[in-house]
Scaffold this motif. Structure first.
Motif, mmCIF file in Angstrom:
data_model
loop_
_atom_site.group_PDB
_atom_site.id
_atom_site.type_symbol
_atom_site.label_atom_id
_atom_site.label_comp_id
_atom_site.label_asym_id
_atom_site.label_seq_id
_atom_site.Cartn_x
_atom_site.Cartn_y
_atom_site.Cartn_z
ATOM 1 N N GLN A 158 -15.161 -31.950 -4.132
ATOM 2 C CA GLN A 158 -13.794 -31.824 -4.638
ATOM 3 C C GLN A 158 -12.764 -31.909 -3.511
ATOM 4 O OE1 GLN A 158 -12.357 -31.826 -7.570
ATOM 5 N NE2 GLN A 158 -10.382 -31.528 -6.627
ATOM 6 N N PHE A 204 -22.695 -36.491 -6.505
ATOM 7 C CA PHE A 204 -23.323 -35.362 -7.203
ATOM 8 C C PHE A 204 -24.837 -35.517 -7.291
ATOM 9 C CE2 PHE A 204 -19.112 -34.674 -9.195
ATOM 10 C CZ PHE A 204 -18.974 -33.331 -8.902
ATOM 11 N N PRO A 242 -16.755 -39.872 -4.558
ATOM 12 C CA PRO A 242 -17.070 -40.480 -5.857
ATOM 13 C C PRO A 242 -18.108 -39.667 -6.625
ATOM 14 C CG PRO A 242 -17.893 -41.830 -4.039
ATOM 15 C CD PRO A 242 -17.126 -40.716 -3.432
ATOM 16 N N TRP A 243 -18.228 -39.933 -7.923
ATOM 17 C CA TRP A 243 -19.096 -39.155 -8.802
ATOM 18 C C TRP A 243 -20.563 -39.217 -8.406
ATOM 19 C CZ3 TRP A 243 -23.088 -41.467 -11.266
ATOM 20 C CH2 TRP A 243 -23.064 -42.853 -11.353
ATOM 21 N N TRP A 244 -21.007 -40.321 -7.837
ATOM 22 C CA TRP A 244 -22.432 -40.468 -7.543
ATOM 23 C C TRP A 244 -22.910 -39.570 -6.408
ATOM 24 C CZ3 TRP A 244 -22.729 -42.330 -2.628
ATOM 25 C CH2 TRP A 244 -21.680 -43.108 -2.168
ATOM 26 N N TYR A 249 -21.536 -29.263 -10.202
ATOM 27 C CA TYR A 249 -20.443 -29.641 -11.091
ATOM 28 C C TYR A 249 -19.552 -28.438 -11.398
ATOM 29 C CZ TYR A 249 -17.915 -32.081 -14.713
ATOM 30 O OH TYR A 249 -16.921 -32.640 -15.454
#
Length: 117
Positions: A62, A71, A67-69, A104
């Motif tokens: 954060q 995670f 980017p999301w990947w 998340y």
């Protein structure tokens, strides 16, 4: 090709992946080498160290707007050690999902605290 490899070695992702490999793969192997019981591994390593790592990674994602990947890094690395070393332990697969959810959750909590909600 050499240019891309050198660029990757100098990136923050390389340092992150190396750190996560140490935590996600090396520590479980070290705990197994010392013949610590399953309850110690689950308690100290899987519920202690790895949960803190997942939360810290979610906060880092954060703060740095990754980017999301990203995670998938830690749960993916942990899944590798589960498939290699803990194949028959069904609880280990639940930890893969748990680490993703903790990342998340930390990401969402950090986002909401930035927005002042």
């Amino acid at each position: 090709m050499k240019k891309y490899v050198m660029k990757f070695w100098q990136s923050a992702y390389c340092k992150l992946i190396l750190l996560l490999i140490i935590i996600g793969i090396t520590l479980p192997l070290i705990f197994s080498a010392f013949h610590l019981g399953r309850s110690w591994r689950v308690g100290i390593l899987f519920l202690g160290v790895n949960v803190i790592t997942s939360a810290s990674l979610g906060i880092w994602i954060q703060r740095t707007q990754q980017p999301w990947w990203v995670f998938t890094f830690f749960p993916g690395i942990f899944l590798v050690i589960v498939l290699v070393h803990y194949l028959t332990s069904i609880y280990a697969y639940f930890f893969v999902v748990l680490y993703f959810l903790i990342e998340y959750l930390a990401f969402i909590l950090m986002k909401s605290s930035r927005e002042g909600l």
